[in-house]
Design an enzyme around this catalytic site. Structure first.
Site, mmCIF file in Angstrom:
data_model
loop_
_atom_site.group_PDB
_atom_site.id
_atom_site.type_symbol
_atom_site.label_atom_id
_atom_site.label_comp_id
_atom_site.label_asym_id
_atom_site.label_seq_id
_atom_site.Cartn_x
_atom_site.Cartn_y
_atom_site.Cartn_z
ATOM 1 C CB CYS A 76 2.012 -38.941 6.077
ATOM 2 S SG CYS A 76 2.085 -38.898 4.273
ATOM 3 C CG HIS A 103 6.671 -40.016 6.366
ATOM 4 N ND1 HIS A 103 5.917 -40.998 6.941
ATOM 5 C CD2 HIS A 103 6.064 -39.725 5.182
ATOM 6 C CE1 HIS A 103 4.902 -41.309 6.152
ATOM 7 N NE2 HIS A 103 4.972 -40.546 5.083
ATOM 8 C CD GLU A 122 7.759 -41.181 10.149
ATOM 9 O OE1 GLU A 122 7.578 -39.956 10.357
ATOM 10 O OE2 GLU A 122 7.070 -41.839 9.339
HETATM 11 N N1 GLN Z 1 -2.455 -41.997 1.696
HETATM 12 C C1 GLN Z 1 -1.967 -40.672 1.820
HETATM 13 C C2 GLN Z 1 -1.360 -40.162 0.524
HETATM 14 O O1 GLN Z 1 -1.043 -40.916 -0.344
HETATM 15 C C3 GLN Z 1 -0.963 -40.571 2.954
HETATM 16 C C4 GLN Z 1 0.272 -41.373 2.722
HETATM 17 C C5 GLN Z 1 1.064 -41.624 3.978
HETATM 18 O O2 GLN Z 1 0.555 -41.493 5.101
HETATM 19 N N2 GLN Z 1 2.317 -42.028 3.826
HETATM 20 O O3 GLN Z 1 -1.185 -38.995 0.353
#
Ligand code: GLN
Length: 535
Positions: A382, A508, A510
């Site tokens: 992410c 994600h 995970e």
């Molecule tokens: N801050 C980034 C976004 O909003 C990544 C978010 C995250 O790592 N969950 O896209």
């Protein structure tokens, strides 16, 4: 009809109600019952999505895009069954619904009160998962500790439900602490007695006591607890500190928690629990033949709970590789171009974690540059992926001000940009791109080699995305989009071709790793880190 098990907590918080609930559910599932777990949290936030990870640990995202308590992650990891929005309810959601109903005129003429209106809504939600007869047993974990002001309506709802459902269809497990006083050399039962007394004041007699303890409970202690808390002696269950959370189901099996619960619910024990694959997993976890050290670079590293699912995904992937994964938590802010070599010394692989905001950004970029140039296996998740795009833009493509508009709204090179459908969003709660979306993998890539298929679905929690205006430029320079959302074209995975292992994902992974299904990307990242160590 579904039967209901309620799990309350006494004496202190952090006793691991979620793990006990998940362990019991695992044993019941292994006996052939269909089980689910839900969690009721007494705070007023509608969900934990707006909470700082320092307050609440990781925010776990379900398939259907709910931002939930991290205990739901344990439920999924243990049971290998997805949860949903219906599995996590807060006081905020209960009140929101009741107040909306009130405005709509549902209670015209009536005074709307905690009892019965709030408690009725709690009860309705508690029974909701049982409506389609999908589950034999529904375990409900109540957040907080008995005696807290904010838990009272939930406890009252359980009292009423027990009366409505009857003794054979519901039971209450009270998880409590039996502390050891080193000076006296004794285990103490009084805190448990008091906690049960408090429950009794609210009209609830627990059926089973699960006692967290650092020392074995003697027969005398069990008898005392049983006698003073009005339970059978076989309903006093010892939950001794375990080396890993994955030992707890087997400890509960030894203590016959599942049998005691089934007897109280007047259910036959069905089969002996089939825990063969669980035991194979534990065997591999406990007898690794290799070890790797992986650096986790993030901004919340003082509180490992902020990265709960990542940590557990490494446990699953480590066992799968018969490799112990030692995680080194590294504060992103502490890394600079000058000390990066020192900071990442001895690491066989580096993961850059998800996150929000600018703090630690430069450290993450320095770490990514270092592992990219030194052929150290890299996994970005992410924000970690977004950082890898920024780093590549700046240091390979020569776009000196490449940035995310999250950090630098005015940048001339917004390689990470706010998603179009986020542009008019002003509310913060539940408005990110959340939950499962499809992704198509390119053949001949590391992602494809890991998954072994082209169509995957993964969970998300973000507002920003790779800016496709730059895609051609990146691909020509060797950073390839290897996973793409088939409908929107959103870049989900990037890889660097000429690198032993460099994968970064917008989603994600995970969140989908379980004991039964370790996540393929974590499995191949651990394997690559091991290969790196061995060469
Ligand atoms: N801050 C980034 C976004 O909003 C990544 C978010 C995250 O790592 N969950 O896209």
């Amino acid at each position: 009809m579904s039967k209901y098990i309620f799990v309350t907590g006494g004496v202190t918080s952090s006793l691991g109600k979620g793990i006990i609930a998940a362990s019991l559910a695992k044993l019941l599932q292994a006996r052939g019952f269909k089980v689910t777990i839900q969690k009721f949290d007494p705070y007023i936030n509608i969900d934990p999505g707006t909470l700082n990870p320092y307050e609440h640990g990781e925010c776990y995202v379900t398939e259907d895009g709910a931002e939930t308590d991290l205990d739901l992650g344990h439920y999924e990891r243990f049971l290998n069954v997805p949860t949903s929005r219906a599995n996590n309810i807060t006081t905020g959601r209960i009140y929101q619904h009741v107040i909306e109903q009130e405005r709509a005129g549902a209670y015209l003429g009536k005074t709307v009160q905690v009892v019965p209106h709030i408690t009725d809504e709690i009860k309705r939600r508690m029974l909701l998962l049982g409506e389609n007869n999908e589950y034999d047993i529904i375990i409900t974990e109540l957040g907080g500790t008995v005696g807290d002001i904010e838990s009272l309506p939930f406890i009252e709802a359980v009292r009423q439900l027990r009366w409505e459902l009857g003794n054979n269809d519901s039971l209450v497990i009270h998880l409590t602490l039996v502390p050891y006083l080193a000076a006296a050399g004794e285990l103490k039962t009084k805190p448990t007695q008091h906690s049960v007394k408090t429950l009794l004041e609210y009209g609830i007699q627990p059926d089973i006591l699960v006692c967290r303890t650092e020392h074995k409970l003697t027969h005398e202690i069990r008898k005392k607890l049983a006698q003073f808390c009005n339970v059978n002696i076989n309903a006093v269950v010892e939950s001794i500190d375990a080396p890993t959370i994955y030992d707890v189901p087997l400890n509960m099996l030894k203590e016959q928690l599942d049998k005691t619960a089934l007897a109280k619910l007047k259910l036959s024990t069905k089969n002996d629990p089939n825990l063969d694959s669980w035991k194979v997993f534990l065997g591999k976890l406990k007898n690794p033949t290799n070890e790797v050290t992986i650096g986790l670079v993030g901004k919340y590293v003082e509180l490992p709970d902020a990265y709960k699912s990542i940590i557990e995904a490494f446990v699953h992937a480590g066992a799968n590789n018969e490799t112990r994964v030692k995680l080194n938590f590294i504060a992103a802010e502490s890394i600079h171009n000058e000390n990066v070599q020192e900071k990442l010394k001895g690491l066989d692989g580096v993961l850059v974690a998800p996150g929000f905001g600018e703090r630690g950004l430069d450290g993450k970029l320095a770490a990514i540059k270092y592992v990219r140039e030194n052929n150290i296996p890299f996994f970005g998740i992410c924000l970690g992926m977004q950082c890898s795009i920024i780093e590549f833009g700046r240091n390979v493509l020569g776009l000196a001000d490449a940035n995310s508009t999250e950090m630098a709204p005015e940048t001339q090179n917004p390689v990470i940009n706010l998603m179009d459908d986020q542009k008019d969003v002003t509310d913060k709660g539940g408005t990110m791109r959340l939950g499962a979306y499809d992704c198509e993998l390119k053949k001949g890539t590391k992602a494809f080699a890991s998954y072994g298929k082209t169509k995957i679905s993964e969970r998300h929690r973000h507002r920003y995305e790779f800016n496709n205006d730059y895609l051609k430029q990146y691909e020509e320079a060797g950073m390839i989009a290897t996973g793409i959302n088939p409908i929107t074209g959103l870049v989900e995975i990037v890889e660097i071709k000429n690198h032993p292992f460099y994968i970064a994902t917008q989603f994600h992974p995970e969140l989908k790793s379980t004991v039964a299904n370790p996540h393929p990307l974590f499995v191949s990242f651990v394997a690559a880190s091991l290969a790196n160590k061995n060469c």
